[in-house]
Design an enzyme around this catalytic site. Sequence first.
Site, PDB file in Angstrom:
ATOM      1  N   HIS A   9       0.267  -8.329 -15.736  1.00 26.49           N
ATOM      2  CA  HIS A   9       0.995  -7.607 -16.784  1.00 26.49           C
ATOM      3  C   HIS A   9       2.184  -6.868 -16.173  1.00 26.49           C
ATOM      4  O   HIS A   9       2.060  -6.237 -15.107  1.00 26.49           O
ATOM      5  CB  HIS A   9       0.039  -6.618 -17.461  1.00 26.49           C
ATOM      6  CG  HIS A   9       0.545  -6.046 -18.734  1.00 26.49           C
ATOM      7  ND1 HIS A   9       1.512  -5.072 -18.778  1.00 26.49           N
ATOM      8  CD2 HIS A   9       0.211  -6.313 -20.020  1.00 26.49           C
ATOM      9  CE1 HIS A   9       1.747  -4.753 -20.046  1.00 26.49           C
ATOM     10  NE2 HIS A   9       0.977  -5.493 -20.821  1.00 26.49           N
ATOM     11  N   SER A  66       3.135 -10.215 -25.304  1.00 22.12           N
ATOM     12  CA  SER A  66       2.072  -9.482 -26.008  1.00 22.12           C
ATOM     13  C   SER A  66       2.657  -8.243 -26.671  1.00 22.12           C
ATOM     14  O   SER A  66       3.721  -7.761 -26.284  1.00 22.12           O
ATOM     15  CB  SER A  66       0.975  -9.073 -25.018  1.00 22.12           C
ATOM     16  OG  SER A  66       1.489  -8.237 -23.996  1.00 22.12           O
ATOM     17  N   GLU A 149      -6.334 -10.212 -29.502  1.00 25.25           N
ATOM     18  CA  GLU A 149      -6.964  -9.416 -28.449  1.00 25.25           C
ATOM     19  C   GLU A 149      -7.911  -8.406 -29.083  1.00 25.25           C
ATOM     20  O   GLU A 149      -7.518  -7.610 -29.946  1.00 25.25           O
ATOM     21  CB  GLU A 149      -5.934  -8.684 -27.580  1.00 25.25           C
ATOM     22  CG  GLU A 149      -6.624  -7.869 -26.486  1.00 25.25           C
ATOM     23  CD  GLU A 149      -5.699  -7.248 -25.465  1.00 25.25           C
ATOM     24  OE1 GLU A 149      -4.479  -7.269 -25.661  1.00 25.25           O
ATOM     25  OE2 GLU A 149      -6.228  -6.743 -24.448  1.00 25.25           O
ATOM     26  N   GLU A 155      -8.413   2.228 -30.341  1.00 25.12           N
ATOM     27  CA  GLU A 155      -7.097   1.574 -30.411  1.00 25.12           C
ATOM     28  C   GLU A 155      -6.919   0.733 -31.658  1.00 25.12           C
ATOM     29  O   GLU A 155      -5.794   0.323 -31.970  1.00 25.12           O
ATOM     30  CB  GLU A 155      -6.863   0.736 -29.149  1.00 25.12           C
ATOM     31  CG  GLU A 155      -6.785   1.619 -27.899  1.00 25.12           C
ATOM     32  CD  GLU A 155      -6.513   0.855 -26.620  1.00 25.12           C
ATOM     33  OE1 GLU A 155      -5.944  -0.241 -26.678  1.00 25.12           O
ATOM     34  OE2 GLU A 155      -6.892   1.364 -25.550  1.00 25.12           O
ATOM     35  N   ASP A 182     -10.849  -8.748 -23.207  1.00 31.62           N
ATOM     36  CA  ASP A 182     -10.372  -7.820 -22.177  1.00 31.62           C
ATOM     37  C   ASP A 182     -11.583  -7.031 -21.700  1.00 31.62           C
ATOM     38  O   ASP A 182     -12.259  -6.364 -22.496  1.00 31.62           O
ATOM     39  CB  ASP A 182      -9.309  -6.912 -22.813  1.00 31.62           C
ATOM     40  CG  ASP A 182      -8.735  -5.879 -21.846  1.00 31.62           C
ATOM     41  OD1 ASP A 182      -9.491  -5.343 -21.011  1.00 31.62           O
ATOM     42  OD2 ASP A 182      -7.533  -5.588 -21.948  1.00 31.62           O
ATOM     43  N   HIS A 185     -11.945  -3.307 -22.703  1.00 29.14           N
ATOM     44  CA  HIS A 185     -12.424  -3.061 -24.070  1.00 29.14           C
ATOM     45  C   HIS A 185     -13.886  -3.486 -24.233  1.00 29.14           C
ATOM     46  O   HIS A 185     -14.667  -2.810 -24.911  1.00 29.14           O
ATOM     47  CB  HIS A 185     -11.555  -3.807 -25.085  1.00 29.14           C
ATOM     48  CG  HIS A 185     -10.122  -3.381 -25.074  1.00 29.14           C
ATOM     49  ND1 HIS A 185      -9.718  -2.134 -25.451  1.00 29.14           N
ATOM     50  CD2 HIS A 185      -8.999  -4.047 -24.712  1.00 29.14           C
ATOM     51  CE1 HIS A 185      -8.385  -2.030 -25.323  1.00 29.14           C
ATOM     52  NE2 HIS A 185      -7.936  -3.185 -24.875  1.00 29.14           N
ATOM     53  N   HIS A 208      -7.965 -10.774 -20.273  1.00 28.51           N
ATOM     54  CA  HIS A 208      -7.442  -9.655 -19.485  1.00 28.51           C
ATOM     55  C   HIS A 208      -8.553  -9.129 -18.597  1.00 28.51           C
ATOM     56  O   HIS A 208      -9.640  -8.801 -19.088  1.00 28.51           O
ATOM     57  CB  HIS A 208      -6.983  -8.501 -20.391  1.00 28.51           C
ATOM     58  CG  HIS A 208      -5.577  -8.617 -20.863  1.00 28.51           C
ATOM     59  ND1 HIS A 208      -5.081  -7.870 -21.901  1.00 28.51           N
ATOM     60  CD2 HIS A 208      -4.550  -9.379 -20.413  1.00 28.51           C
ATOM     61  CE1 HIS A 208      -3.801  -8.167 -22.084  1.00 28.51           C
ATOM     62  NE2 HIS A 208      -3.453  -9.093 -21.207  1.00 28.51           N
ATOM     63  N   ARG A 214      -9.030   1.272 -15.912  1.00 24.42           N
ATOM     64  CA  ARG A 214      -7.788   0.506 -15.869  1.00 24.42           C
ATOM     65  C   ARG A 214      -7.074   0.645 -14.522  1.00 24.42           C
ATOM     66  O   ARG A 214      -5.879   0.387 -14.418  1.00 24.42           O
ATOM     67  CB  ARG A 214      -6.858   0.854 -17.027  1.00 24.42           C
ATOM     68  CG  ARG A 214      -7.537   0.749 -18.375  1.00 24.42           C
ATOM     69  CD  ARG A 214      -6.575   0.766 -19.545  1.00 24.42           C
ATOM     70  NE  ARG A 214      -6.435  -0.586 -20.093  1.00 24.42           N
ATOM     71  CZ  ARG A 214      -6.054  -0.854 -21.331  1.00 24.42           C
ATOM     72  NH1 ARG A 214      -5.763   0.108 -22.162  1.00 24.42           N
ATOM     73  NH2 ARG A 214      -5.946  -2.083 -21.758  1.00 24.42           N
ATOM     74  N   GLU A 243      -4.562  -6.651 -15.828  1.00 27.58           N
ATOM     75  CA  GLU A 243      -3.895  -5.597 -16.578  1.00 27.58           C
ATOM     76  C   GLU A 243      -4.347  -4.256 -16.026  1.00 27.58           C
ATOM     77  O   GLU A 243      -5.544  -4.002 -15.880  1.00 27.58           O
ATOM     78  CB  GLU A 243      -4.267  -5.711 -18.060  1.00 27.58           C
ATOM     79  CG  GLU A 243      -3.489  -4.781 -18.946  1.00 27.58           C
ATOM     80  CD  GLU A 243      -3.765  -5.034 -20.418  1.00 27.58           C
ATOM     81  OE1 GLU A 243      -2.802  -5.244 -21.163  1.00 27.58           O
ATOM     82  OE2 GLU A 243      -4.938  -5.039 -20.817  1.00 27.58           O
TER      83      GLU A 243
HETATM   84 MN    MN Z   1      -5.668  -5.924 -22.654  1.00 28.33          MN
END
Ligand code: MN
Length: 289
Positions: A9, A66, A149, A155, A182, A185, A208, A214, A243
């Site tokens: 990313h 994205s 996604e 979110e 991802d 998540h 991802h 993260r 990411e």
């Molecule tokens: Mn993501």
Amino acid sequence: MTSNRLGVHALVFEGGTTPAEVERIVAQAAAAGYDILELSLHDSANLDVAAARTAIDAAGLAVVASRGLAFDADVSSDDPEVVRRGAALLHESLAITAGLGGEFFTGALYSALGKYGRQLTGAGWANVVGVLSDLADDAAGRGMRLGLEICNRYETNVINTAADALRLADAIGRDNVLVHLDTYHMNIEEDDFVRPVHLLGDRLGYVHIGENHRGYLGSGHLDFGAFFRALDDISYAGPITFESFSSAVVSPTLSSDLAIWRNLWSDGPALARHARDYVSAQLAAHGND
Ligand code: MN
């Protein structure tokens, strides 16, 4: 060598997409050994699409675009004017993706990226399905595919799990709409890292890889071994994109939408090289070769 192409990313390197930033992003992604650059379109007002395509092509990279939507341009809204602005943003973003030479447009295409104060309504769901069906047809006409996604509850209120995403993809009913997992998540919403992968099977189109905070892969508590074994179970051959976000690289919009308040690393190129090696090692260890 793995059969999966590996991506990174752009926010690992730079917060925006001005021509100078794109030049540095492309050079650093290629130097770290990646095949794909994922470019977020949150800064598309500053993006020179033709120049970016030239730089990406010259570096031998493929590109994926994205984005998420915004609360005033949100196809999950009940307000027709807000939905209309969201739909316009999606079609414009699809055209930019095509202009970059990309064949895949993904992200939270179905809502804003942010905390909703209420449940999605039935009308909001119908608006998502209607707009994304049209967008999928637009994409098909360009030989392109869309990704949904799955994002966590803070979110979006539209799809939080793989099961949610399959319901949405089924309602859209277009075979160029795939699901995007991802691990960041998944850690918040799914029971484990295996069942969602098995549930999606060949409808999984994009991945991802991100830690629970993260930051650096392996510095958190996610069970990447389980996840990569599950990818091997379904013979997943699609892209795997790293990411990561830190307050060291700031996008005025995206960093705030994603609540990136902590400094988890400061050297993006070093982080990117580490992630490339980490993902390659996981693929080698778990049979995806
Ligand atoms: Mn993501």
